[in-house]
Every structure is written in structure tokens, then in C-alpha cells.
Design an enzyme around this catalytic site. Structure first.
Site, PDB file in Angstrom:
ATOM      1  N   HIS A 156       0.846  -1.194   0.000  1.00  0.00           N
ATOM      2  CA  HIS A 156       0.000   0.000   0.000  1.00  0.00           C
ATOM      3  C   HIS A 156       0.879   1.241   0.000  1.00  0.00           C
ATOM      4  CE1 HIS A 156      -3.095   2.920   1.254  1.00  0.00           C
ATOM      5  NE2 HIS A 156      -3.938   2.061   0.716  1.00  0.00           N
TER       6      HIS A 156
ATOM      7  N   GLU B 195      -7.794  -4.845  -0.698  1.00  0.00           N
ATOM      8  CA  GLU B 195      -8.328  -5.481  -1.899  1.00  0.00           C
ATOM      9  C   GLU B 195      -8.387  -7.004  -1.785  1.00  0.00           C
ATOM     10  OE1 GLU B 195      -9.653  -3.499  -3.743  1.00  0.00           O
ATOM     11  OE2 GLU B 195      -8.476  -1.710  -4.132  1.00  0.00           O
TER      12      GLU B 195
HETATM   13  N1  COA Z   1       4.158  -7.440  -4.827  1.00  0.00           N
HETATM   14  C1  COA Z   1       5.485  -7.472  -5.004  1.00  0.00           C
HETATM   15  N2  COA Z   1       6.303  -6.438  -4.761  1.00  0.00           N
HETATM   16  C2  COA Z   1       5.744  -5.311  -4.341  1.00  0.00           C
HETATM   17  C3  COA Z   1       4.350  -5.187  -4.128  1.00  0.00           C
HETATM   18  C4  COA Z   1       3.557  -6.316  -4.381  1.00  0.00           C
HETATM   19  N3  COA Z   1       2.239  -6.284  -4.228  1.00  0.00           N
HETATM   20  N4  COA Z   1       4.092  -3.945  -3.702  1.00  0.00           N
HETATM   21  C5  COA Z   1       5.250  -3.293  -3.651  1.00  0.00           C
HETATM   22  N5  COA Z   1       6.262  -4.121  -4.027  1.00  0.00           N
HETATM   23  C6  COA Z   1       7.674  -3.817  -4.088  1.00  0.00           C
HETATM   24  C7  COA Z   1       8.033  -3.042  -5.352  1.00  0.00           C
HETATM   25  O1  COA Z   1       8.328  -3.906  -6.428  1.00  0.00           O
HETATM   26  C8  COA Z   1       9.227  -2.258  -4.912  1.00  0.00           C
HETATM   27  O2  COA Z   1      10.353  -3.098  -4.908  1.00  0.00           O
HETATM   28  P1  COA Z   1      11.807  -2.542  -5.364  1.00  0.00           P
HETATM   29  O3  COA Z   1      12.106  -1.425  -4.409  1.00  0.00           O
HETATM   30  O4  COA Z   1      12.684  -3.743  -5.203  1.00  0.00           O
HETATM   31  O5  COA Z   1      11.624  -2.081  -6.765  1.00  0.00           O
HETATM   32  C9  COA Z   1       8.900  -1.927  -3.453  1.00  0.00           C
HETATM   33  O6  COA Z   1       7.996  -2.947  -3.011  1.00  0.00           O
HETATM   34  C10 COA Z   1       8.230  -0.558  -3.280  1.00  0.00           C
HETATM   35  O7  COA Z   1       7.258  -0.409  -4.289  1.00  0.00           O
HETATM   36  P2  COA Z   1       6.503   0.962  -4.579  1.00  0.00           P
HETATM   37  O8  COA Z   1       6.030   0.965  -5.988  1.00  0.00           O
HETATM   38  O9  COA Z   1       7.312   2.120  -4.099  1.00  0.00           O
HETATM   39  O10 COA Z   1       5.288   0.819  -3.629  1.00  0.00           O
HETATM   40  P3  COA Z   1       4.058   1.758  -3.632  1.00  0.00           P
HETATM   41  O11 COA Z   1       3.830   2.123  -2.217  1.00  0.00           O
HETATM   42  O12 COA Z   1       4.154   2.859  -4.576  1.00  0.00           O
HETATM   43  O13 COA Z   1       2.945   0.777  -4.205  1.00  0.00           O
HETATM   44  C11 COA Z   1       0.946  -0.388  -4.526  1.00  0.00           C
HETATM   45  C12 COA Z   1       1.728   0.613  -3.648  1.00  0.00           C
HETATM   46  C13 COA Z   1      -0.386  -0.657  -3.869  1.00  0.00           C
HETATM   47  C14 COA Z   1       0.712   0.257  -5.904  1.00  0.00           C
HETATM   48  C15 COA Z   1       1.760  -1.684  -4.661  1.00  0.00           C
HETATM   49  O14 COA Z   1       1.995  -2.231  -3.393  1.00  0.00           O
HETATM   50  C16 COA Z   1       1.090  -2.700  -5.590  1.00  0.00           C
HETATM   51  O15 COA Z   1       1.226  -2.618  -6.809  1.00  0.00           O
HETATM   52  N6  COA Z   1       0.330  -3.679  -5.014  1.00  0.00           N
HETATM   53  C17 COA Z   1      -0.362  -4.684  -5.814  1.00  0.00           C
HETATM   54  C18 COA Z   1      -1.665  -4.150  -6.377  1.00  0.00           C
HETATM   55  C19 COA Z   1      -2.730  -3.950  -5.287  1.00  0.00           C
HETATM   56  O16 COA Z   1      -2.943  -4.791  -4.443  1.00  0.00           O
HETATM   57  N7  COA Z   1      -3.387  -2.775  -5.357  1.00  0.00           N
HETATM   58  C20 COA Z   1      -4.442  -2.434  -4.414  1.00  0.00           C
HETATM   59  C21 COA Z   1      -3.948  -1.417  -3.436  1.00  0.00           C
HETATM   60  S1  COA Z   1      -5.133  -1.034  -2.206  1.00  0.00           S
END
Ligand code: COA
Length: 362
Positions: free
Chosen positions: A246, A305
Site C-alpha cells: 500500500h 483489496e
Molecule cells: N508485490 C510485489 N512487490 C511489491 C508489491 C507487491 N504487491 N508492492 C510493492 N512491491 C515492491 C516493489 O516492487 C518495490 O520493490 P523494489 O524497491 O525492489 O523495486 C517496493 O515494493 C516498493 O514499491 P513501490 O512501488 O514504491 O510501492 P508503492 O507504495 O508505490 O505501491 C501499490 C503501492 C499498492 C501500488 C503496490 O503495493 C502494488 O502494486 N500492489 C499490488 C496491487 C494492489 O494490491 N493494489 C491495491 C492497493 S489497495
């Protein structure tokens, strides 16, 4: 300037607070874990609207008038023609909401709360070739939604589960759709315009379109024994595990626990496919373990989710309708924010930095 306005404060609000470090969501002074213990949809509607509209309501009159509004908006179902019916459910909902009069009063607010609750079940039935079921004004909003969806009396555990879902997602700080609602409200366009803008923002896959892919992932994993292998291979391919991580929460998303509680009650009432839940639990455990191992520097836990997908699936909503159910619950947050903005805020008019070419000198 910050790309995506991350960490930029754009409003003061008394409606909700998202504390990502503590994993706490507060809605009008009440912590979500406490709120889901007693609140039904109508309670959270009263809580969020309190003091924001000229006319005040007690719980009984809110239930009565909301029920009457469900009956009133049902007449718009006749506007769904064959062309409209080809669109995704949330797009049909938006087209029908566009037919409602704009305004800033209690009746407009109640009509907007009733509309998505009536439209979505009718749209889903029409898409299945079934006749829409008219609302029953005397029922609670959640009981009526499930009745209109299935044409049968829902069980108490199902109604309670939908109530918990609607309460849990009622408001969540200044997310994209809520911000959209406030921008429109700042122009004094009216609540219907605010809700339409918010719904348009919600339907995007980066906002309210995520829970469907959680079920796709469970389908792809297929069996408990396959969970660790499948998840490892997905990460090897550079994919993200759906339902984990998240932007704001650095600990477990409190909404996930609220929804897991509701699901547990449905399991106890025998209303959930046990194989499905067994598979989901295996996937959750494997995902948490593998994410801890592969991303040691980044706390990644289950998000809202994951359990939304399981809960709405158990309530027999098809996955392409999940965003529409989200909209049913979040409309109250959009309306409350729109009213707060309208009462206290100024026209939202930020500035941009021009990075294009300058006119050539003569
Ligand atoms: N699965 C695998 N790796 C994940 C991940 C996941 N669900 N969520 C984050 N990461 C990893 C990223 O690949 C990144 O790794 P790196 O630093 O080695 O490149 C690190 O964690 C940080 O990612 P970042 O994009 O900065 O996180 P964020 O806070 O911007 O992303 C989300 C938030 C929700 C977009 C992300 O966690 C995600 O895509 N989740 C899956 C989709 C989902 O469940 N969405 C509903 C959200 S309520």
C-alpha cells in the site's frame, strides 16, 4: 512541485484520517475497528453527514427517506437500452447517475446514496437476462441491495458482511476520487456533478479497479500446494502480488482485518466456499513469507483489496461489478467531502509550471 502531489496537503477535513505508520483509520473520531463493531451503513451515513447539510435527520427518518429514494430512482432503470447494456457495470451506473438532478440539499444527497445501490443490482440482472427486482423501502440499504441482486431474502450473515464492507470503505482521506469530488464541489457545481467526477476517478485501475485481479491470481494459483511455487515465479517475472502492499500503510491495512472479520462470520454461517477460503489462506501465508524474504527493506502486508475480493465473491457479486460495489459504499464519503469543501473551502485552482517552448522573438 511533487509528481502525483504525494505528501502535499490540499485540504483540512474533519471526516477521516489515514495513519499509515500506526495502521489506523479514523472516521469522524471513531477508529474503524470500533466502528465496524456496531455501525451499519445507515449509521456511518449519519456520522459522515452530521452537520454538513441544512436539514438534520435522525436514524429512523434517514432509513425511511433512503428507502423511498431507492424506490424513486428505480424508475431510471427503464433508460438502460441495449447499447448501454454492453458497457461495463460502472459505466452504466455513471450514465444513469447523469440523469439525476443536481443540487446541494439533503434530498439530492439521499438520491445519490440510493442510486448506485439500486442501479448496480438491476444492471447485473439485466446483463444476465433477468428482470430487475424493485427495491423494498422498508429494508436496510444492505439487505435491499442483496435482495435486488438475488431476488431472494439474504441471510443475516450476508447482510452483516455487506454492511461491514460498506462501512469499511465509506471514507479514506484524500484519495483520488475524493479529491475529484472536492474539486468539483469547490466550483459549486452541485453534489451530482461531484459524485459523477468521483465515480469517473474511481473506475481507473490504479484506484478502485484492483480487487478483480486478486481472484484472477487465486484462479491462476489453482491449488494450495501450488501457492509458493506460483508466487515465486510471479515475482521472478517482475510481477506484483495482487492484494499486497500500500502507498500509505506501512503496516497491515486496518480495513483488511475488518473485512476478514466479516468473512469469518460468513464462513461460520456456512456461506463461503471452504475450498476457496483454504486456497486464499494458503496464498496469503505464502505471499507474506515470500515478500518478507524477497523485499526485506519494504514492509509489505495484505491490503484491503485481498479481502474485498473474497468477501464480494462470497456475496455473489461478479468480479466486473466490484468497482460498482465500491462506489455504492464510497458515495457517502464523496458527498460528505463535497459538502465540507463547499461550506468551508475556496475554489480549488492550483498553478502549473510551464515547461513548453517560448514564443520565437520577432
Ligand atoms: N508485490 C510485489 N512487490 C511489491 C508489491 C507487491 N504487491 N508492492 C510493492 N512491491 C515492491 C516493489 O516492487 C518495490 O520493490 P523494489 O524497491 O525492489 O523495486 C517496493 O515494493 C516498493 O514499491 P513501490 O512501488 O514504491 O510501492 P508503492 O507504495 O508505490 O505501491 C501499490 C503501492 C499498492 C501500488 C503496490 O503495493 C502494488 O502494486 N500492489 C499490488 C496491487 C494492489 O494490491 N493494489 C491495491 C492497493 S489497495
Amino acid at each position: 512541485m511533487k509528481n502525483g502531489l504525494e505528501d502535499v496537503v490540499a485540504a483540512e477535513t474533519q471526516l477521516s484520517d489515514v495513519n499509515g505508520e500506526a495502521g489506523q483509520l479514523i472516521i469522524r473520531g471513531v477508529s474503524l475497528d470500533r466502528l465496524v463493531e456496531y455501525a451499519r451503513y445507515e449509521d456511518v451515513a449519519l456520522l459522515l453527514l452530521d452537520g454538513l447539510l441544512e436539514e438534520r435527520l435522525d436514524r429512523d427518518s434517514l432509513c425511511l427517506r433512503l428507502g423511498q429514494m431507492r424506490k424513486e430512482v428505480f424508475s431510471h432503470i427503464g433508460a438502460i437500452d441495449d447499447d448501454l447494456l454492453q458497457l461495463p457495470p460502472v459505466d452504466i451506473m455513471r450514465a444513469l447517475i447523469a440523469r439525476l438532478a443536481d443540487g446541494d440539499d439533503l434530498d439530492t444527497a439521499l438520491r445519490l446514496l440510493a442510486a448506485p445501490a439500486v442501479f448496480l443490482p438491476a444492471i447485473l440482472r439485466l446483463k444476465r437476462g433477468e428482470t430487475p427486482v424493485a427495491p423494498t423501502p422498508s429494508l436496510s440499504q444492505s439487505a435491499d441491495i442483496l435482495t435486488m441482486l438475488s431476488a431472494a431474502v439474504p441471510g443475516a450473515a450476508q447482510v452483516a458482511a455487506l454492511d461491514t464492507y460498506l462501512v469499511t470503505i465509506s471514507d479514506h482521506g484524500l484519495n483520488a476520487s475524493t479529491f475529484a469530488s472536492r474539486v468539483i464541489a469547490s466550483t459549486k457545481a452541485g453534489l451530482t456533478s461531484s459524485v459523477m467526477a468521483a465515480l469517473s476517478a474511481l473506475k481507473g485501475p490504479l484506484h478502485g479497479g484492483a480487487p478483480g485481479p486478486v481472484l484472477d491470481m487465486l484462479d491462476a494459483v489453482g491449488a494450495k500446494d501450488n501457492a509458493a511455487k506460483w508466487l515465486g515465479q510471479a515475482l521472478d517475472r517482475g510481477e506484483r502480488l495482487m492484494g499486497f502492499g500500500h502507498r500509505i500503510y506501512r503496516v497491515r491495512d486496518p480495513r483488511a482485518d475488518a473485512l476478514k472479520g466479516a468473512l469469518t462470520q460468513m464462513i461460520a454461517a456456512g456461506q463461503v466456499d471452504r475450498d476457496r477460503i483454504g486456497l486464499a489462506e494458503a496464498v496469503e501465508q505464502s505471499a507474506l513469507a515470500i515478500l518478507k524474504e524477497r523485499k526485506p527493506g519494504r514492509p509489505l502486508d495484505v491490503n484491503v483489496e485481498f479481502y474485498t475480493a473474497l468477501l464480494l465473491d462470497a456475496l455473489t457479486f461478479p468480479r466486473d461489478a466490484f468497482t460498482g460495489v465500491f462506489a455504492i459504499g464510497r458515495t457517502i464519503g464523496w458527498i460528505a467531502h463535497a459538502r465540507e469543501q463547499s461550506l468551508e473551502g475556496r475554489l480549488i485552482r492550483p498553478r502549473s509550471v510551464y515547461v513548453g517552448p517560448l514564443p520565437k522573438a520577432a
